[in-house]
Design an enzyme around this catalytic site. Sequence first.
Site, PDB file in Angstrom:
ATOM      1  CD1 TRP A 154       0.348   0.444   3.355  1.00 16.35           C
ATOM      2  CD2 TRP A 154      -0.224  -1.694   3.037  1.00 16.35           C
ATOM      3  NE1 TRP A 154       0.824  -0.282   4.410  1.00 16.35           N
ATOM      4  CE2 TRP A 154       0.486  -1.601   4.249  1.00 16.35           C
ATOM      5  CE3 TRP A 154      -0.686  -2.956   2.620  1.00 16.35           C
ATOM      6  CZ2 TRP A 154       0.743  -2.717   5.056  1.00 16.35           C
ATOM      7  CZ3 TRP A 154      -0.430  -4.055   3.421  1.00 16.35           C
ATOM      8  CH2 TRP A 154       0.273  -3.936   4.620  1.00 16.35           C
ATOM      9  NE  ARG A 155       4.815   2.213   4.526  1.00 14.03           N
ATOM     10  CZ  ARG A 155       5.647   1.996   5.530  1.00 14.03           C
ATOM     11  NH1 ARG A 155       6.846   1.517   5.302  1.00 14.03           N
ATOM     12  NH2 ARG A 155       5.268   2.259   6.768  1.00 14.03           N
ATOM     13  CD  GLU A 189      -3.304   3.283   7.852  1.00 16.12           C
ATOM     14  OE1 GLU A 189      -3.441   2.791   8.990  1.00 16.12           O
ATOM     15  OE2 GLU A 189      -2.190   3.532   7.366  1.00 16.12           O
ATOM     16  CD  GLN A 208      -6.290  -3.308  18.291  1.00 20.06           C
ATOM     17  OE1 GLN A 208      -6.231  -4.057  19.229  1.00 20.06           O
ATOM     18  NE2 GLN A 208      -5.534  -2.209  18.206  1.00 20.06           N
ATOM     19  CG  LEU A 228      -8.231  -9.429   8.218  1.00 22.42           C
ATOM     20  CD1 LEU A 228      -6.781  -9.901   8.247  1.00 22.42           C
ATOM     21  CD2 LEU A 228      -8.456  -8.576   6.976  1.00 22.42           C
ATOM     22  CE1 TYR A 276      -2.717   5.204  12.896  1.00 23.00           C
ATOM     23  CE2 TYR A 276      -4.410   3.882  11.807  1.00 23.00           C
ATOM     24  CZ  TYR A 276      -3.103   4.315  11.906  1.00 23.00           C
ATOM     25  OH  TYR A 276      -2.181   3.882  11.002  1.00 23.00           O
ATOM     26  CG  ASP A 301      -0.147   3.307  15.735  1.00 29.31           C
ATOM     27  OD1 ASP A 301       0.596   4.180  16.236  1.00 29.31           O
ATOM     28  OD2 ASP A 301       0.293   2.369  15.054  1.00 29.31           O
ATOM     29  CB  CYS A 355      10.282   1.842  19.612  1.00 28.87           C
ATOM     30  SG  CYS A 355       9.792   2.550  21.195  1.00 28.87           S
ATOM     31  CB  SER A 369     -11.251  -9.471  22.181  1.00 22.22           C
ATOM     32  OG  SER A 369     -10.735  -9.373  20.874  1.00 22.22           O
TER      33      SER A 369
END
Length: 397
Positions: free
Chosen positions: A43-44, A56, A61, A99, A139, A157, A211, A340
């Site tokens: 997607w870039r 996006e 998640q 998904l 976001y 995010d 990070c 979840s």
Amino acid sequence: MNETSMTTAKVINGIQIWPQEKIERFRTTLLSWYDIEKRDLPWRKNNDPYRIWVSEIMLQQTRVDTVIPYYLNFMRTFPSIEALSQAEEDTLLKTWEGLGYYSRVRNLQKAAIQIMEEYNGEMPRDPKEIIKLKGIGPYTTGAIASMAFGLPEPAVDGNIMRILSRLFEIDADIAVPANRKLFEEILREIIDPYRPGDFNQALMDLGATICTPKNYHPEKSPVKEFNQSYLNGTWEKYPVKSKKKKAKPVYYAGVVISNQKGELLLEKRPSNGLLASMWTFPLLEESQISQFFAKGKFLSPKEGTSDYSVNELNDQLDLFYGIKPVLIKEPIAGDTHIFSHLKWHMAIYYGELPKNDLIDSIPEHCAWVKPEDFDQYTFPGPQMKMWAAYKNKFLEK
DNA sequence: AAATCGGGGGC
DNA sequence: GCCCCAGATTT
């Protein structure tokens, strides 16, 4: 605090923001790293708002590696906003199969229809309009505005909260939704006005590769000289994040029923709620068949079940599905599936309709389906597990 | 503010 | 087992 000192570096909620000179050095350092190390992602390829939008939504998640094949298939199936707006619901759901968070794809189409009807078929540029679209929150608004339209909007995010938390030693709990605004305010101060999209993506790449939540080595970061928690030796404290609650157990009997033609009974779930509009073998809840479970304890095949339980199951199948199959007394398998907030415990049973039984009295939301036609139905994870258990028992020996 | 909504990968 | 992931919506 002396307000006339220095070049009046800002303070936001007690967080000291860097002076302008340091902000500019940070931007240069981060973007230089990004220009060399950025991930090559489908997607870039360009800044088409539709491509960025779809990616996006899929990435909410969800990990990059998981998304890539879904993304490529989705863009082949629905190459434009118009094509997406006209999609059949079953086709749409099938592209999202496996998904998770399936309301995402339903909202994606609703927003496509909104764009066709209210925005002349084009993604609006104004963040105040973007956020009105279904499934697009703060976001994703920031991500589209910055990456597709070059606007200096924050896209906060989980990655970015973690990074900022470590950079500025922020004690605010990143699990508390209300605290997101603090991170947005800080990001507005430091975002690069000339390359806002790249700046946001650079932070995300940094969060995904260096990070990280675990196995974090701050000394390896290209921006370590800006990292207050690293310089102060407090980096293990950040980010502050409260724990979430455990998934609640729920108990089911999943029932595979075959008719005389070798077709299996499937049912379509309601159009709202968990796994909406997806297909499964019939599932009976503990509250309906409490005899299957002793004091909330799942009776696995090893532990066995009583004849009385199977009789009870037959009554429930007659009541809810209008069928009177002959069931195997013991479950053919047991499995669990974690969502979840729920943990399903499934005892899987098998039964066949007797030769002389009528098979045309099943409810509207059910269907008899040949196994070779299963690929035309959208199955959620628990159904995949029940189907695998059936195949393992009867088809692959 | 808390609950709902999926699934998989890493440890 | 637990935590996390390019979160949004509903209650």
